[in-house]
Design a protein around this motif. Structure first.
Motif, PDB file in Angstrom:
ATOM      1  N   LEU A 242      -3.855   3.854   5.077  1.00 53.39           N
ATOM      2  CA  LEU A 242      -3.879   2.815   6.144  1.00 53.39           C
ATOM      3  C   LEU A 242      -4.610   1.623   5.268  1.00 53.39           C
ATOM      4  O   LEU A 242      -3.907   0.386   5.597  1.00 53.39           O
ATOM      5  N   LEU A 243      -5.732   1.949   4.976  1.00 54.94           N
ATOM      6  CA  LEU A 243      -6.780   0.696   4.583  1.00 54.94           C
ATOM      7  C   LEU A 243      -6.628   0.504   3.038  1.00 54.94           C
ATOM      8  O   LEU A 243      -7.275  -0.381   2.580  1.00 54.94           O
ATOM      9  N   ALA A 244      -5.664   1.209   2.256  1.00 52.54           N
ATOM     10  CA  ALA A 244      -5.662   0.799   0.806  1.00 52.54           C
ATOM     11  C   ALA A 244      -4.592   0.114   0.573  1.00 52.54           C
ATOM     12  O   ALA A 244      -4.455  -0.443  -0.301  1.00 52.54           O
ATOM     13  N   ALA A 245      -3.717  -0.313   1.895  1.00 55.33           N
ATOM     14  CA  ALA A 245      -2.700  -1.191   1.556  1.00 55.33           C
ATOM     15  C   ALA A 245      -3.103  -2.664   1.547  1.00 55.33           C
ATOM     16  O   ALA A 245      -3.994  -3.073   2.322  1.00 55.33           O
ATOM     17  N   PRO A 246      -2.411  -3.416   0.747  1.00 55.95           N
ATOM     18  CA  PRO A 246      -2.703  -4.829   0.777  1.00 55.95           C
ATOM     19  C   PRO A 246      -2.743  -5.578   2.192  1.00 55.95           C
ATOM     20  O   PRO A 246      -3.268  -6.575   2.323  1.00 55.95           O
ATOM     21  N   ASP A 247      -1.617  -5.102   2.992  1.00 56.42           N
ATOM     22  CA  ASP A 247      -1.739  -5.702   4.354  1.00 56.42           C
ATOM     23  C   ASP A 247      -2.202  -4.700   5.130  1.00 56.42           C
ATOM     24  O   ASP A 247      -1.882  -4.523   6.523  1.00 56.42           O
ATOM     25  N   ARG A 248      -3.288  -4.346   5.065  1.00 55.53           N
ATOM     26  CA  ARG A 248      -4.149  -3.453   5.933  1.00 55.53           C
ATOM     27  C   ARG A 248      -4.426  -4.012   7.360  1.00 55.53           C
ATOM     28  O   ARG A 248      -4.692  -5.009   7.536  1.00 55.53           O
ATOM     29  N   SER A 261     -13.674   9.067  13.091  1.00 55.92           N
ATOM     30  CA  SER A 261     -14.770   9.281  12.147  1.00 55.92           C
ATOM     31  C   SER A 261     -14.123   9.430  10.708  1.00 55.92           C
ATOM     32  O   SER A 261     -14.979   8.658   9.636  1.00 55.92           O
ATOM     33  N   GLY A 262     -13.416  10.078  10.581  1.00 55.32           N
ATOM     34  CA  GLY A 262     -12.650  10.336   9.234  1.00 55.32           C
ATOM     35  C   GLY A 262     -12.238   8.840   8.744  1.00 55.32           C
ATOM     36  O   GLY A 262     -12.248   8.584   7.425  1.00 55.32           O
ATOM     37  N   VAL A 263     -11.650   8.049   9.676  1.00 52.47           N
ATOM     38  CA  VAL A 263     -11.340   6.767   9.230  1.00 52.47           C
ATOM     39  C   VAL A 263     -12.750   5.811   8.785  1.00 52.47           C
ATOM     40  O   VAL A 263     -12.306   5.259   7.490  1.00 52.47           O
ATOM     41  N   VAL A 264     -13.646   6.002   9.387  1.00 56.35           N
ATOM     42  CA  VAL A 264     -14.797   5.242   9.069  1.00 56.35           C
ATOM     43  C   VAL A 264     -15.300   5.771   7.688  1.00 56.35           C
ATOM     44  O   VAL A 264     -15.658   5.083   6.744  1.00 56.35           O
ATOM     45  N   LEU A 265     -15.174   7.063   7.492  1.00 55.65           N
ATOM     46  CA  LEU A 265     -15.481   7.482   6.161  1.00 55.65           C
ATOM     47  C   LEU A 265     -14.542   6.945   5.101  1.00 55.65           C
ATOM     48  O   LEU A 265     -14.932   6.774   3.907  1.00 55.65           O
ATOM     49  N   ALA A 266     -13.333   7.059   5.321  1.00 60.10           N
ATOM     50  CA  ALA A 266     -12.293   6.544   4.504  1.00 60.10           C
ATOM     51  C   ALA A 266     -12.634   5.111   4.059  1.00 60.10           C
ATOM     52  O   ALA A 266     -12.604   4.383   2.927  1.00 60.10           O
ATOM     53  N   ALA A 267     -13.088   4.201   5.005  1.00 61.29           N
ATOM     54  CA  ALA A 267     -13.305   2.946   4.761  1.00 61.29           C
ATOM     55  C   ALA A 267     -14.530   2.675   3.870  1.00 61.29           C
ATOM     56  O   ALA A 267     -14.805   1.810   3.133  1.00 61.29           O
ATOM     57  N   ARG A 268     -15.629   3.549   4.317  1.00 57.03           N
ATOM     58  CA  ARG A 268     -16.814   3.415   3.266  1.00 57.03           C
ATOM     59  C   ARG A 268     -16.438   3.805   1.753  1.00 57.03           C
ATOM     60  O   ARG A 268     -17.086   3.236   0.937  1.00 57.03           O
ATOM     61  N   GLU A 269     -15.634   4.718   1.559  1.00 58.16           N
ATOM     62  CA  GLU A 269     -15.171   5.112   0.230  1.00 58.16           C
ATOM     63  C   GLU A 269     -14.498   3.722  -0.344  1.00 58.16           C
ATOM     64  O   GLU A 269     -14.536   3.596  -1.553  1.00 58.16           O
ATOM     65  N   LEU A 270     -13.694   3.150   0.575  1.00 56.56           N
ATOM     66  CA  LEU A 270     -12.865   1.966  -0.060  1.00 56.56           C
ATOM     67  C   LEU A 270     -13.745   0.880  -0.275  1.00 56.56           C
ATOM     68  O   LEU A 270     -13.224  -0.222  -0.704  1.00 56.56           O
ATOM     69  N   GLY A 271     -15.216   0.816  -0.076  1.00 56.59           N
ATOM     70  CA  GLY A 271     -15.831  -0.287   0.065  1.00 56.59           C
ATOM     71  C   GLY A 271     -15.719  -1.250   1.353  1.00 56.59           C
ATOM     72  O   GLY A 271     -16.221  -2.258   1.100  1.00 56.59           O
ATOM     73  N   LEU A 272     -15.230  -0.908   2.427  1.00 52.61           N
ATOM     74  CA  LEU A 272     -14.828  -1.862   3.244  1.00 52.61           C
ATOM     75  C   LEU A 272     -16.340  -1.748   4.163  1.00 52.61           C
ATOM     76  O   LEU A 272     -16.700  -0.533   4.646  1.00 52.61           O
ATOM     77  N   VAL A 274     -17.580  -1.665   8.157  1.00 56.48           N
ATOM     78  CA  VAL A 274     -17.187  -1.307   9.562  1.00 56.48           C
ATOM     79  C   VAL A 274     -18.316  -1.975  10.557  1.00 56.48           C
ATOM     80  O   VAL A 274     -19.317  -1.428  10.246  1.00 56.48           O
ATOM     81  N   PRO A 275     -18.043  -3.089  11.212  1.00 61.45           N
ATOM     82  CA  PRO A 275     -16.662  -3.474  11.670  1.00 61.45           C
ATOM     83  C   PRO A 275     -16.266  -4.725  10.817  1.00 61.45           C
ATOM     84  O   PRO A 275     -15.332  -5.438  11.509  1.00 61.45           O
ATOM     85  N   GLN A 276     -17.239  -5.437  10.028  1.00 65.86           N
ATOM     86  CA  GLN A 276     -17.111  -6.734   9.607  1.00 65.86           C
ATOM     87  C   GLN A 276     -15.359  -6.711   8.919  1.00 65.86           C
ATOM     88  O   GLN A 276     -14.690  -7.909   8.959  1.00 65.86           O
ATOM     89  N   ASP A 277     -15.090  -5.882   8.283  1.00 67.00           N
ATOM     90  CA  ASP A 277     -13.532  -5.804   7.540  1.00 67.00           C
ATOM     91  C   ASP A 277     -12.861  -4.819   8.321  1.00 67.00           C
ATOM     92  O   ASP A 277     -11.731  -5.526   8.247  1.00 67.00           O
ATOM     93  N   VAL A 278     -13.051  -4.129   8.911  1.00 62.20           N
ATOM     94  CA  VAL A 278     -12.383  -3.277   9.712  1.00 62.20           C
ATOM     95  C   VAL A 278     -12.864  -2.533  11.166  1.00 62.20           C
ATOM     96  O   VAL A 278     -13.999  -2.006  10.682  1.00 62.20           O
ATOM     97  N   SER A 279     -12.287  -2.765  12.265  1.00 64.44           N
ATOM     98  CA  SER A 279     -12.888  -2.188  13.382  1.00 64.44           C
ATOM     99  C   SER A 279     -12.160  -0.533  13.492  1.00 64.44           C
ATOM    100  O   SER A 279     -10.954  -0.312  13.127  1.00 64.44           O
ATOM    101  N   VAL A 280     -12.822   0.136  13.945  1.00 60.40           N
ATOM    102  CA  VAL A 280     -12.424   1.598  14.204  1.00 60.40           C
ATOM    103  C   VAL A 280     -13.199   2.117  15.598  1.00 60.40           C
ATOM    104  O   VAL A 280     -14.118   2.074  16.019  1.00 60.40           O
ATOM    105  N   ALA A 281     -12.062   2.607  16.246  1.00 58.74           N
ATOM    106  CA  ALA A 281     -12.247   3.187  17.705  1.00 58.74           C
ATOM    107  C   ALA A 281     -11.674   4.534  17.640  1.00 58.74           C
ATOM    108  O   ALA A 281     -10.656   4.815  17.123  1.00 58.74           O
ATOM    109  N   GLY A 282     -12.233   5.427  18.698  1.00 57.46           N
ATOM    110  CA  GLY A 282     -11.842   6.721  18.782  1.00 57.46           C
ATOM    111  C   GLY A 282     -11.474   7.040  20.324  1.00 57.46           C
ATOM    112  O   GLY A 282     -11.682   6.073  21.266  1.00 57.46           O
TER     113      GLY A 282
END
Length: 343
Positions: A242-248, A261-272, A274-282
């Motif tokens: 989801l987060l590697a796409a240009p229209d994320r 939590s997996g999405v948060v880890l992926a955001a970290r890997e991609l240099g994004l 949280v939550p400034q670039d992307v918000s994540v909720a569970g």
């Protein structure tokens, strides 16, 4: 032992059970004879057979145990259930679900194992072969987070309402591009974006309700990403896609905290950020200390209380009563992983 105490077998049985009209002196004589003979008491299996009960509650997990016990939700609910059943003198038989769609939907254990009541934990549908097997056997059943039906006891949570509140929280923060990461749709446990045709095959009630909560709030997700299990690695895979796409999306709503939590880890890997670039909720309200410094925004459900409510429903069925369906409340818990939509 009864002969040694000079009483009948029935009197000796009453002395051990602590019930029935028996004099204190007689009970003391029976217990003393038992101590002398090192007799521990009547055979529990024999007692259960005389009562026409096994003393066992079958708990159908709905997933392979190796996956189920990696999810704190399962263990916490089971802990609450076991704490309620223990004082009732009841044991638990865990019945695993299939590893994948190639295995039978109904474990052979369900066809033959002795159980007084069955508890079907997750993913129930009205045409579920597991529930049909239990009906055919005449086994009283508690259905957890399924669709209430007249012949089964039902225990659930207001997950649909909770997801709607969570979605409105993100809308209030200015998010309009919101994706969602879901629990499995069905036994097939597919993985990837779900198109309109795939959404028509959404069979599991938990997934359906939580997705409906998002749309109840007026949001059509930019992407509905289906996962095969509620595990961190499944959330991370979804997050990368989801987060590697240009229209994320600017926000991702997940149907469990482990997925989030997996999405948060992926955001970290991609240099994004949280939550400034992307918000994540569970969803679940788990304490995930290892995710620090992030604290998930989540919908907290009362896990131990849900387990206890299941145990109370089991007790009612054993007494021959059909309890009223129970729907436990949930609560939005705002953490550090949601914030204003990026400009």
């Amino acid at each position: 032992m009864a002969a040694a105490a000079g009483v009948s077998v029935s009197t000796a049985s009453l002395a051990f059970s602590g019930s029935g009209p028996i004099a204190d002196a007689t009970r003391a004589r029976v217990l003393e004879a038992a101590r002398t003979l090192a007799y521990a008491g009547p055979n529990p299996l024999g007692r259960q057979l005389r009562r026409g009960r096994s003393g066992i509650v079958g708990v159908i997990m709905g997933d392979a145990l190796r996956r189920a016990f990696r999810d704190p939700v399962s263990s916490q609910v089971l802990d609450g259930l076991a704490a309620t059943l223990g004082p009732l003198g009841l044991g638990v038989l865990l019945v695993p679900g299939p590893h994948d769609a190639s295995q039978p939907a109904v474990d052979p254990l369900l066809e033959s194992a002795a159980m007084d009541v069955a508890v079907q934990m997750w993913g129930g549908t009205t045409d579920d072969p597991v529930l049909e097997t239990l009906r055919r056997r005449g086994t009283p059943t508690v259905l957890v987070e399924g669709t209430p039906q007249p012949d089964v006891a039902a225990v659930g949570i207001d997950d649909r309402g909770g997801m709607a509140e969570l979605t409105r929280h993100l809308l209030d923060l200015g998010h309009t591009r919101i994706a969602t990461v879901t629990l499995p749709f069905d036994r097939g446990r597919s993985e990837g974006p779900a198109d309109a045709e795939r959404l028509t095959h959404l069979a599991w009630e938990i997934t359906r309700r939580r997705l409906a909560g998002v749309t109840d709030a007026g949001v059509t997700p930019t992407t509905v990403y289906e996962t095969p299990a509620s595990l961190v690695e499944n959330g991370a895979a979804a997050g990368r896609a989801l987060l590697a796409a240009p229209d994320r999306p600017t926000a991702v709503i997940c149907q469990s905290d482990l997925l989030a939590s997996g999405v948060v880890l992926a955001a970290r890997e991609l240099g994004l950020r949280v939550p400034q670039d992307v918000s994540v909720a569970g969803f679940d309200g788990l304490d995930l200390a290892w995710l620090a410094p992030d604290v998930l925004t989540s919908v907290a459900q009362p896990l131990a209380e849900k387990g206890a409510a299941i145990g109370t429903a089991v007790s009612a069925l054993l007494e021959g009563r059909m309890p009223e369906p129970q729907v436990l409340p949930v609560a939005l818990r705002v953490g550090t992983t949601t914030g204003p939509a990026p400009r």
